[in-house]
Design an enzyme around this catalytic site. Structure first.
Site, PDB file in Angstrom:
ATOM      1  N   LYS A 147      -0.415  -1.500   5.783  1.00  0.00           N
ATOM      2  CA  LYS A 147       0.484  -2.447   5.109  1.00  0.00           C
ATOM      3  C   LYS A 147       1.515  -2.925   6.119  1.00  0.00           C
ATOM      4  O   LYS A 147       2.613  -2.377   6.250  1.00  0.00           O
ATOM      5  CB  LYS A 147       1.170  -1.791   3.909  1.00  0.00           C
ATOM      6  CG  LYS A 147       1.744  -2.818   2.930  1.00  0.00           C
ATOM      7  CD  LYS A 147       0.645  -3.684   2.338  1.00  0.00           C
ATOM      8  CE  LYS A 147       1.185  -4.708   1.374  1.00  0.00           C
ATOM      9  NZ  LYS A 147       0.127  -5.591   0.865  1.00  0.00           N
ATOM     10  N   SER A 202      -3.508  -8.529  -1.600  1.00  0.00           N
ATOM     11  CA  SER A 202      -2.409  -7.764  -2.185  1.00  0.00           C
ATOM     12  C   SER A 202      -2.207  -8.201  -3.639  1.00  0.00           C
ATOM     13  O   SER A 202      -3.098  -8.013  -4.454  1.00  0.00           O
ATOM     14  CB  SER A 202      -1.138  -7.932  -1.352  1.00  0.00           C
ATOM     15  OG  SER A 202      -0.280  -6.822  -1.539  1.00  0.00           O
TER      16      SER A 202
END
Length: 587
Positions: free
Chosen positions: A194, A386
């Site tokens: 991430k 996402s």
């Protein structure tokens, strides 16, 4: 008395300016209305070519702008088309007896790789009709050449250039710039990959991020080369060799390596097209631009409806705007369609890097409820990552292009600490009175998080991540451990995602619509598009401030605008974010 006349004059001047601006808006609206009404009945000559340049920004959906063509701050000075109309018009030209071929004239094409592939496929389908495609340009960027590779013949100006040196993706890191300002970004996240927060913490990519960028870039590059190889009948290995050694420097090199079929001046190109059409040299070529062509009158399909819902932009809390995905607005839209008996299936077209985790969850809930009542199929555009994947996961089926960037299943929180800027540089200090130990949690911008506060936020981030992977596991019929292993914030291409079970198949929006029709057992149906496009005049009045600001930013910064917008988007985001790492620009 002099002051009286001065104020009167100022008032009159102000009113005059307002009136002039109002009439400019009205004239623009009238001009647009006339232009649009005439374009609907565009006079397409027989034995014509369709002129396609695509040298404009390409969005998911054509936007209505009544001042299009007027050189005013905040408004486009040229016409533009969305991906939906580009593909639809090329498809219409395939069966239009008046259109004999396409003159493709791109120099640059400003869109993502997945959208590029949909246009490429539309051109390929047009070519299957037996009609010709001739490509010509003074210069080709790699994306422009990718489209040109479909053509029967590719020509280049003798003094022109052709860019072909492989794909690249760069990231701007602002850690030291923030340090100079006295700003510290406090990050709480879940996911090894991430990397949305890395530009604030590092000066270069982390090893994990470099691994994932290399992986998806190579996957996209492989698809890119395969399509060019098919069109030009050059092996993929040869294409790689040419790119790796930068062998094409000019038009002569392009001919030598068979990237183009010849070097022509514009007049010679026009002669070539005239020969194909059987037009005398002294006459003009019958032509119509893709911007004006609508495909002529077509009989509207009757029967049940398939709703196509366009969800593009950042996912934000609340209503949002025309350029993003508001959680409340889109959940309400899906709720209406779920209750509408005329709508038998829904196609959700997602082109989003993500955003608010809460808004994503609100939309995902409506996708889940819709699935219980009628088929809902997702079509992914350039990005569905996402939060963009979050709102897709619970659909019946998911389709993506090979070049789509998706996954990025992970979340983060970003809390700026402005102590250095406010206290040390500006001399601004905050003080507070609290009734409890955590009453002032994140309320003072000049105080760093304590360990206890960081632990609380980390707990919230972990909870959201677990909810995220739980919904993916539910929708994709995978175990949570399996989702976690391919999650951790890692970005995948559509082709890679298919291999991991995150998408069901490769294809564009047409394949998703066909799948939705099959699931609903529909043979005759019409498409209805949502959200409903606002009245263009009302849209301008409602968003003029944002348009003018965007215009000024673009005018001052040019290509560097994206870095400022990226920083502004991240720093303005509130709550826990399910967002793709930065803005990925492929060149």
């Amino acid at each position: 008395m002099r002051s009286f006349f001065k104020y009167v004059l100022a008032t009159v001047t102000g009113i005059t300016i307002v009136v002039i601006l109002f009439f400019v808006l009205i004239i623009g609206l009238v001009m647009s209305t006339i232009s649009q009404s005439s374009s609907k009945d565009a006079d397409v000559p027989s034995n014509a070519v369709l002129y396609v340049s695509l040298n404009h920004d390409i969005t998911e959906r054509t936007s209505e702008n009544p001042l299009e063509g007027l050189n005013m701050p905040g408004y486009a000075s040229t016409k533009s088309l969305g991906l939906n109309d580009i593909v639809a018009r090329i498809a219409a030209a395939k069966t239009d007896s008046r259109i004999k071929g396409i003159y493709l004239n791109p120099s640059y094409v400003n869109t993502g790789m997945a959208s590029l592939k949909e246009i490429h496929d539309a051109l390929q389908d047009f070519k299957s009709s037996g009609k010709f495609i001739v490509a010509y340009s003074d210069s080709y960027t790699q994306k422009a050449y990718y489209l040109a590779s479909v053509a029967d013949k590719i020509y280049l100006n003798p003094e022109g250039s052709l860019e072909f040196n492989g794909l690249s993706s760069s990231i701007a890191f602002v850690k030291e710039a923030l340090q100079k300002l006295g700003v510290e970004m406090q990050v709480v996240k879940v996911g090894t990959y991430k990397s949305a927060v890395e530009p604030f913490l590092l000066n270069e990519m982390s090893p994990a991020n470099r691994l994932q960028v290399t992986s998806y870039l190579e996957s996209m590059y492989g698809s890119f080369l395969e399509n060019i190889a098919e069109g030009r009948k050059i092996s993929v290995d040869s294409l790689r060799y040419v790119a790796d050694n930068y062998l094409i420097r000019n038009a002569e090199d392009a001919v030598k390596h068979k990237f183009v079929d010849g070097r022509l001046h514009k007049d010679e190109l026009l002669t070539e097209i005239k020969k194909r059409l059987g037009v005398e040299e002294k006459k003009d070529i019958p032509a119509v631009s893709l911007l004006d062509y609508t495909g002529g009158s077509t009989s509207e399909q009757t029967g049940d409806r398939i709703a196509v819902v366009y969800a593009y932009g950042d996912i934000v809390d609340g209503e949002g705007s025309d350029t993003n995905i508001g959680g409340d607005r889109f959940s309400r839209e899906l709720r209406k369609l779920r209750r509408d008996d005329r709508v038998k299936a829904v196609v959700l077209r997602v082109n989003s890097p993500g955003g608010s985790a809460l808004a994503s969850d609100i939309i995902a809930r409506e996708v889940e409820l819709t699935r219980q009542v009628k088929p809902i199929v997702v079509s992914m555009g350039d990005y569905a990552a996402s939060g963009g994947y979050y709102i897709s996961a619970l659909a019946d089926s998911i389709f993506a292009e090979r070049e789509t960037l998706t996954g990025s299943i992970g979340v983060f929180g970003l809390i700026p600490n402005l102590q250095g800027l406010l206290n040390n540089k500006l001399g601004v200090h905050f003080d507070e009175v609290k009734t409890g130990r955590f009453s002032g949690l994140m309320s003072s911008p000049d105080k760093p998080l304590t360990e206890e506060e960081r632990a609380i936020i980390q707990g919230d981030v972990n909870r959201v991540y677990n909810t995220f992977i739980g919904k993916v596991a539910q929708g994709r019929k995978l175990s949570t451990n399996a989702v976690d292993s391919i999650g951790q914030g890692r970005v995948w291409t559509g082709l890679q995602a298919e291999g991991h079970g995150l998408v069901d198949g490769i294809g564009g929006i047409d394949r998703a619509i066909s799948a939705a029709a099959a699931k609903a057992k529909l043979k005759n149906y019409k498409l209805a598009y949502y959200p409903t496009v606002k009245d263009p005049f009302s849209s301008i009045l409602g968003t003029s401030k944002e348009r003018i600001k965007a215009w000024m930013l673009a005018d001052e910064l040019g290509d560097y605008r994206q870095y400022v917008e990226q920083l502004r988007t991240i720093t303005r985001s509130s709550g826990i974010q399910a967002r793709m790492p930065y803005t990925i620009e492929i060149r």
